[in-house]
Design a protein around this motif. Structure first.
Motif, PDB file in Angstrom:
ATOM      1  N   GLN A 197     101.899 -36.257   1.096  1.00 62.38           N
ATOM      2  CA  GLN A 197     101.654 -37.206   2.180  1.00 62.38           C
ATOM      3  C   GLN A 197     102.875 -37.337   3.091  1.00 62.38           C
ATOM      4  N   VAL A 198     104.059 -37.233   2.532  1.00 56.39           N
ATOM      5  CA  VAL A 198     105.278 -37.274   3.353  1.00 56.39           C
ATOM      6  C   VAL A 198     105.263 -36.119   4.351  1.00 56.39           C
ATOM      7  N   ASP A 204     102.703 -36.767   7.049  1.00 61.04           N
ATOM      8  CA  ASP A 204     103.246 -37.737   8.012  1.00 61.04           C
ATOM      9  C   ASP A 204     104.219 -37.051   8.964  1.00 61.04           C
ATOM     10  N   TRP A 205     104.973 -36.082   8.443  1.00 59.00           N
ATOM     11  CA  TRP A 205     105.898 -35.319   9.289  1.00 59.00           C
ATOM     12  C   TRP A 205     105.124 -34.590  10.389  1.00 59.00           C
ATOM     13  N   ASP A 220     102.135 -35.295  11.426  1.00 60.52           N
ATOM     14  CA  ASP A 220     101.463 -36.292  12.253  1.00 60.52           C
ATOM     15  C   ASP A 220     102.415 -36.891  13.285  1.00 60.52           C
ATOM     16  N   SER A 221     103.713 -36.910  12.972  1.00 54.15           N
ATOM     17  CA  SER A 221     104.682 -37.492  13.911  1.00 54.15           C
ATOM     18  C   SER A 221     104.812 -36.661  15.177  1.00 54.15           C
ATOM     19  N   ARG A 277      92.326 -36.361  13.040  1.00 57.01           N
ATOM     20  CA  ARG A 277      93.457 -36.515  12.129  1.00 57.01           C
ATOM     21  C   ARG A 277      92.968 -36.762  10.701  1.00 57.01           C
ATOM     22  N   GLN A 306      93.536 -34.296   7.439  1.00 62.95           N
ATOM     23  CA  GLN A 306      94.172 -34.778   6.220  1.00 62.95           C
ATOM     24  C   GLN A 306      93.261 -34.632   5.008  1.00 62.95           C
ATOM     25  N   ASP A 336     105.465 -28.545   4.570  1.00 60.24           N
ATOM     26  CA  ASP A 336     105.610 -28.610   6.022  1.00 60.24           C
ATOM     27  C   ASP A 336     105.122 -27.311   6.656  1.00 60.24           C
TER      28      ASP A 336
END
Length: 440
Positions: free
Chosen positions: A42-43, A46-47, A49-50, A60, A64, A89
């Motif tokens: 999830q981290v 979120d990367w 998604d940023s 989105r 996910q 990533d």
């Protein structure tokens, strides 16, 4: 899975359907999951998604739900936490790019894919590093002075991809270099990324011209546009391997790499066929087989399934014949590398029947019965830049401008004073006229 539990297409409901092969039973390795999946996936999402890659909440959420973190965990089960995060990533960004080429406005935009490829390769060959800031400054100043001509004829989607291309390779690859990657793996990743981007471009050109290749030519192209060669190189990185070039050039290892590659991409074509046929896409092994062999859909499925099964066996046979390379360390690392190839095959089978990507809410039922109900034809992919967006609405083009703004905002955070290029991207995006094209 026992045959008594399998429903052939002819036994199913009146809705047209077909049966997919049973690949789970021929998995070349036990399924394993990286222990850092729960704390890292999830981290990493979120990367990504940023960057504002998916501004539409539904898109989105859909991205996910596909759980690319789990795929990464299945493929690189032995990577330590630092490397696993970088691998997550990478896989997330790779699928985001791949979706734009397969499903977005780049679907038939050969010019856009070529330009995006050029920029990605420039970034990889001159990545951002903390130790050589002057070199980086020169790299980004070169982009600043040259991108205007590259972008002028691009569609709005190409603009987004190029903006992302500027950020992702430099940002991620510098972190990979800092974590440590052997010179050989580094070179192989860059070389195979180049092959991938060229093949994606050719794939897009073939799609735009409705060209269906013969089976052998298609498989050759699929080995490059399926991205597995890059992912195998990242497998070297995942375990910190340092295998000599001459060892990886051994004929048996090359055969095994191609076999594993074919297993993953051809089984993927089988799993993804229903969505692709519904959206008018003919660039897959099933359509290729039906055309060349003048056969039915089920016959093409069975033929493609045998291609996969034969290659799983070929991999295992070659592994038994592999000689020693004169060093216990090298022999051990070779076995670790081949284990990555095996894990990719196994993970592809399991994840495809677990994720929502190919079968949506029917994934569990498809896994149980192997019967897939044929979806009706719908709007061709490529009509919309991103699911939920089209280029015909000024409001939607405004949403895309917001997305590019978020990309540039991240560039400013990542690159500081070297993000001058980001401001130029904003200027170009805001210069779109009402037809969605760039004004000179």
């Amino acid at each position: 899975m026992s045959s008594s539990n399998i429903i052939r297409a002819s036994d199913a409901s009146k809705q047209p359907c077909y049966t997919i092969p049973d690949f789970i039973s021929i998995s070349p390795s036990p399924l394993r999951v990286n222990p850092y999946h729960g704390s890292t996936a999830q981290v990493s999402m979120d990367w990504l998604d940023s960057f504002g890659v998916h501004p539409n909440p539904k898109h989105r959420a859909a991205f996910q739900s596909m759980d690319f973190g789990m795929l990464t965990a299945m493929c690189y089960a032995d990577a330590n936490q630092e490397r696993f995060r970088l691998l997550c990533d990478y896989i997330n960004a790779l699928f985001a790019y791949d979706d734009l080429a397969d499903e977005g406005g780049l679907r038939k935009d050969g010019d856009g894919t070529r330009k995006a490829a050029d920029i990605i390769m420039q970034c990889l060959r001159s990545p951002t590093t903390h130790s050589t800031p002057f070199k980086i400054g020169k790299v980004f100043s070169r982009y600043t002075t040259s991108l205007s001509s590259q972008l002028e004829s691009c569609t709005d989607t190409s603009m987004i991809v190029i903006a992302l291309s500027l950020l992702f390779p430099s940002s991620l690859w510098s972190r990979v270099l800092e974590a440590g990657i052997s010179p050989g793996a580094n070179r192989r990743f860059i070389e195979t990324t180049d092959l991938y981007l060229q093949a994606v471009h050719q794939h897009v050109v073939n799609r735009s011209k409705d060209t269906i290749l013969d089976i052998e030519t298609f498989i050759q192209l699929r080995r490059d546009n399926g991205a597995l060669k890059m992912c195998f190189a990242m497998g070297e990185f995942s375990l910190g391997l340092n295998i000599p070039d001459e060892v990886l050039q051994h004929p048996l290892i090359k055969i095994m790499e191609d076999a594993a590659n074919d297993v993953v991409v051809l089984s993927n074509d089988i799993y993804s066929y229903n969505i692709e046929q519904a959206q008018g896409d003919t660039q897959n092994i099933i359509e290729t087989t039906m055309k060349q062999k003048s056969c039915s859909l089920q016959e093409a499925m069975d033929f493609a399934g045998k291609l996969v099964t034969d290659r799983v066996k070929l991999f295992a046979d070659c592994k038994q014949k592999l000689p020693s390379f004169g060093s216990a360390r090298i022999d051990h690392e070779v076995q670790q590398y081949l284990g990555i190839c095996e894990d990719w095959m196994t993970a592809g089978f399991h994840w495809s029947l677990r994720s929502d990507r190919y079968f949506g809410n029917d994934a569990a039922e498809v896994k149980r019965t192997r019967v897939v109900k044929l979806l009706p034809k719908r709007e061709l992919r490529g009509e919309s830049v991103i699911p939920g967006f089209t280029t015909s609405s000024p409001a939607q083009r405004g949403d895309m401008t917001k997305m590019t703004r978020s990309v540039v905002d991240l560039a400013l955070r990542l690159f500081g004073s070297y993000a001058t290029i980001g401001m130029h991207v904003v200027e170009w995006v805001l210069a779109f006229n009402h037809r969605g094209t760039l004004v000179s």
